[in-house]
Design a protein around this motif. Sequence first.
Motif, PDB file in Angstrom:
ATOM      1  N   PRO A 112      44.792  44.602  45.963  1.00 47.47           N
ATOM      2  CA  PRO A 112      43.954  43.413  46.165  1.00 47.47           C
ATOM      3  C   PRO A 112      43.565  42.660  44.893  1.00 47.47           C
ATOM      4  O   PRO A 112      42.758  41.736  44.949  1.00 47.47           O
ATOM      5  N   ARG A 113      44.115  43.052  43.726  1.00 48.88           N
ATOM      6  CA  ARG A 113      43.804  42.318  42.505  1.00 48.88           C
ATOM      7  C   ARG A 113      44.578  41.001  42.491  1.00 48.88           C
ATOM      8  O   ARG A 113      45.764  40.957  42.787  1.00 48.88           O
ATOM      9  N   TRP A 114      43.866  39.937  42.138  1.00 52.61           N
ATOM     10  CA  TRP A 114      44.416  38.606  41.963  1.00 52.61           C
ATOM     11  C   TRP A 114      44.984  38.004  43.245  1.00 52.61           C
ATOM     12  O   TRP A 114      46.160  37.688  43.345  1.00 52.61           O
ATOM     13  N   ARG A 115      44.089  37.833  44.220  1.00 50.06           N
ATOM     14  CA  ARG A 115      44.418  37.037  45.399  1.00 50.06           C
ATOM     15  C   ARG A 115      44.285  35.559  45.043  1.00 50.06           C
ATOM     16  O   ARG A 115      43.279  35.145  44.477  1.00 50.06           O
ATOM     17  N   GLY A 116      45.289  34.774  45.405  1.00 55.29           N
ATOM     18  CA  GLY A 116      45.172  33.340  45.161  1.00 55.29           C
ATOM     19  C   GLY A 116      46.426  32.736  44.573  1.00 55.29           C
ATOM     20  O   GLY A 116      47.489  33.353  44.526  1.00 55.29           O
ATOM     21  N   ALA A 117      46.290  31.506  44.070  1.00 52.63           N
ATOM     22  CA  ALA A 117      47.440  30.685  43.698  1.00 52.63           C
ATOM     23  C   ALA A 117      48.040  31.021  42.339  1.00 52.63           C
ATOM     24  O   ALA A 117      49.196  30.697  42.086  1.00 52.63           O
ATOM     25  N   PRO A 119      48.187  34.263  40.337  1.00 55.85           N
ATOM     26  CA  PRO A 119      47.958  35.667  40.002  1.00 55.85           C
ATOM     27  C   PRO A 119      48.519  36.073  38.652  1.00 55.85           C
ATOM     28  O   PRO A 119      47.891  36.854  37.920  1.00 55.85           O
ATOM     29  N   VAL A 120      49.691  35.581  38.291  1.00 50.53           N
ATOM     30  CA  VAL A 120      50.289  35.975  37.009  1.00 50.53           C
ATOM     31  C   VAL A 120      49.510  35.373  35.847  1.00 50.53           C
ATOM     32  O   VAL A 120      49.210  36.048  34.850  1.00 50.53           O
ATOM     33  N   GLN A 121      49.166  34.102  35.951  1.00 47.61           N
ATOM     34  CA  GLN A 121      48.383  33.461  34.893  1.00 47.61           C
ATOM     35  C   GLN A 121      47.058  34.189  34.675  1.00 47.61           C
ATOM     36  O   GLN A 121      46.659  34.468  33.533  1.00 47.61           O
ATOM     37  N   ARG A 122      46.371  34.519  35.769  1.00 43.96           N
ATOM     38  CA  ARG A 122      45.072  35.161  35.641  1.00 43.96           C
ATOM     39  C   ARG A 122      45.191  36.582  35.088  1.00 43.96           C
ATOM     40  O   ARG A 122      44.340  37.037  34.317  1.00 43.96           O
ATOM     41  N   VAL A 196      38.909  43.810  44.616  1.00 46.06           N
ATOM     42  CA  VAL A 196      39.355  42.452  44.928  1.00 46.06           C
ATOM     43  C   VAL A 196      38.961  41.501  43.798  1.00 46.06           C
ATOM     44  O   VAL A 196      37.799  41.467  43.379  1.00 46.06           O
ATOM     45  N   THR A 197      39.939  40.758  43.274  1.00 42.01           N
ATOM     46  CA  THR A 197      39.653  39.681  42.337  1.00 42.01           C
ATOM     47  C   THR A 197      40.400  38.445  42.801  1.00 42.01           C
ATOM     48  O   THR A 197      41.404  38.542  43.517  1.00 42.01           O
ATOM     49  N   LEU A 198      39.920  37.282  42.397  1.00 44.54           N
ATOM     50  CA  LEU A 198      40.495  36.013  42.846  1.00 44.54           C
ATOM     51  C   LEU A 198      41.242  35.314  41.712  1.00 44.54           C
ATOM     52  O   LEU A 198      40.847  35.411  40.542  1.00 44.54           O
ATOM     53  N   ALA A 199      42.306  34.613  42.071  1.00 46.63           N
ATOM     54  CA  ALA A 199      43.152  33.933  41.091  1.00 46.63           C
ATOM     55  C   ALA A 199      43.319  32.466  41.477  1.00 46.63           C
ATOM     56  O   ALA A 199      44.392  32.046  41.936  1.00 46.63           O
ATOM     57  N   PRO A 200      42.269  31.664  41.320  1.00 41.43           N
ATOM     58  CA  PRO A 200      42.396  30.244  41.669  1.00 41.43           C
ATOM     59  C   PRO A 200      43.383  29.537  40.753  1.00 41.43           C
ATOM     60  O   PRO A 200      43.696  30.007  39.652  1.00 41.43           O
ATOM     61  N   LYS A 201      43.879  28.398  41.223  1.00 40.78           N
ATOM     62  CA  LYS A 201      44.816  27.580  40.453  1.00 40.78           C
ATOM     63  C   LYS A 201      44.247  27.276  39.072  1.00 40.78           C
ATOM     64  O   LYS A 201      43.044  27.035  38.922  1.00 40.78           O
ATOM     65  N   VAL A 202      45.108  27.292  38.052  1.00 46.17           N
ATOM     66  CA  VAL A 202      44.706  26.984  36.685  1.00 46.17           C
ATOM     67  C   VAL A 202      45.038  25.521  36.396  1.00 46.17           C
ATOM     68  O   VAL A 202      46.194  25.101  36.478  1.00 46.17           O
ATOM     69  N   ASP A 203      44.022  24.728  36.085  1.00 43.46           N
ATOM     70  CA  ASP A 203      44.202  23.319  35.773  1.00 43.46           C
ATOM     71  C   ASP A 203      44.135  23.098  34.265  1.00 43.46           C
ATOM     72  O   ASP A 203      43.692  23.959  33.506  1.00 43.46           O
ATOM     73  N   SER A 204      44.539  21.904  33.845  1.00 39.04           N
ATOM     74  CA  SER A 204      44.531  21.573  32.425  1.00 39.04           C
ATOM     75  C   SER A 204      43.134  21.720  31.820  1.00 39.04           C
ATOM     76  O   SER A 204      42.980  22.170  30.678  1.00 39.04           O
ATOM     77  N   ALA A 205      42.109  21.359  32.587  1.00 37.68           N
ATOM     78  CA  ALA A 205      40.747  21.466  32.070  1.00 37.68           C
ATOM     79  C   ALA A 205      40.341  22.914  31.784  1.00 37.68           C
ATOM     80  O   ALA A 205      39.452  23.172  30.968  1.00 37.68           O
ATOM     81  N   ASP A 206      41.009  23.867  32.450  1.00 35.36           N
ATOM     82  CA  ASP A 206      40.681  25.281  32.271  1.00 35.36           C
ATOM     83  C   ASP A 206      41.260  25.853  30.985  1.00 35.36           C
ATOM     84  O   ASP A 206      40.870  26.952  30.573  1.00 35.36           O
ATOM     85  N   VAL A 207      42.223  25.159  30.384  1.00 36.18           N
ATOM     86  CA  VAL A 207      42.950  25.759  29.268  1.00 36.18           C
ATOM     87  C   VAL A 207      42.783  24.967  27.969  1.00 36.18           C
ATOM     88  O   VAL A 207      43.621  25.052  27.071  1.00 36.18           O
TER      89      VAL A 207
END
Length: 304
Positions: A112-117, A119-122, A196-207
């Motif tokens: 259940p680690r990294w559920r979401g859009a 996962p590899v980036q997170r 359980v951890t979540l992996a939301p989409k990474v946007d330009s503002a996040d990086v």
Amino acid sequence: MRLVFAGTPSVALPALEALLASPHEIVAVVTRPDAPRGRSKRPVPSEVGAFAAEAGIPVLTPRHPREEDFVAALTDLAPDACPVVAYGALVPQRVLDIPRFGWINLHFSLLPRWRGAAPVQRAIMAGDAETGATTFRLVRELDAGPVFDQVRLPLAGIETSGDVLTALASTGAGLLTRTLDRLAQTTPVPQPEEGVTLAPKVDSADVRLDWTAPAVTLDRLIRGANPAPVAWTTVEGERLKVLLARPAADEGLTPGDLRVDKHHVFVGTGEGALELLTVQATGKRAMAAPDWGRGLRTATARLV
């Protein structure tokens, strides 16, 4: 087994190719609608859609899987299962119920680690020591369905998201094929509630790079954001993308200060220094950081 494959980006292609080479029958492909790309903004098919069309496989491109025409078409196809890899849309319950064995998702993390859009980036940004791929049955809750199987991939702390996705797309293709081979004889196992951890989409503002953070943290952010959306900073009022870097010995620099020599570019951080390896200035191609550094207009330039 009759299959309808769902996927959109190129990372889904190894799985589709593996299933086409298997004894299973791909009767159709579901992918996202054509989308504008490039300078012309002309709508073009997804990578999966283009591949399927070239292979002569019927392609379905609903704007949303709840559309009545799509529901009717999928019902008529009568698939035994719908394997899915990075499709990019939520599937409603009545559509999940159409195939006899459900929708079987290949997800690039150790659920259940990294559920979401993302996962590899997170996983890379968090400094995980390993990641992997999981096959599980889709349910309405995000990436929460019962698990069929997993493969594990150790991380050495030098990989980019692109490196890891390439590796997992390949090993995951075999994992998905094996899962489908024994689908009728396998009972998936519910995911544990812990971890359980979540992996939301990474946007330009996040990086955007915060140079007061430790060099190790910035290195992870840069590798996690490569190839997209790419970490960035500003210098002399212009954006600078940082594609690759690595922690370096403390150069005695304050956060954001630069030290440029013939072969190196160092930046001060909140803890240690970061050596820039590959950068891309606005309107330029990616280049070795020392080549960029020699072109700076002032010796006192700093990153912000």
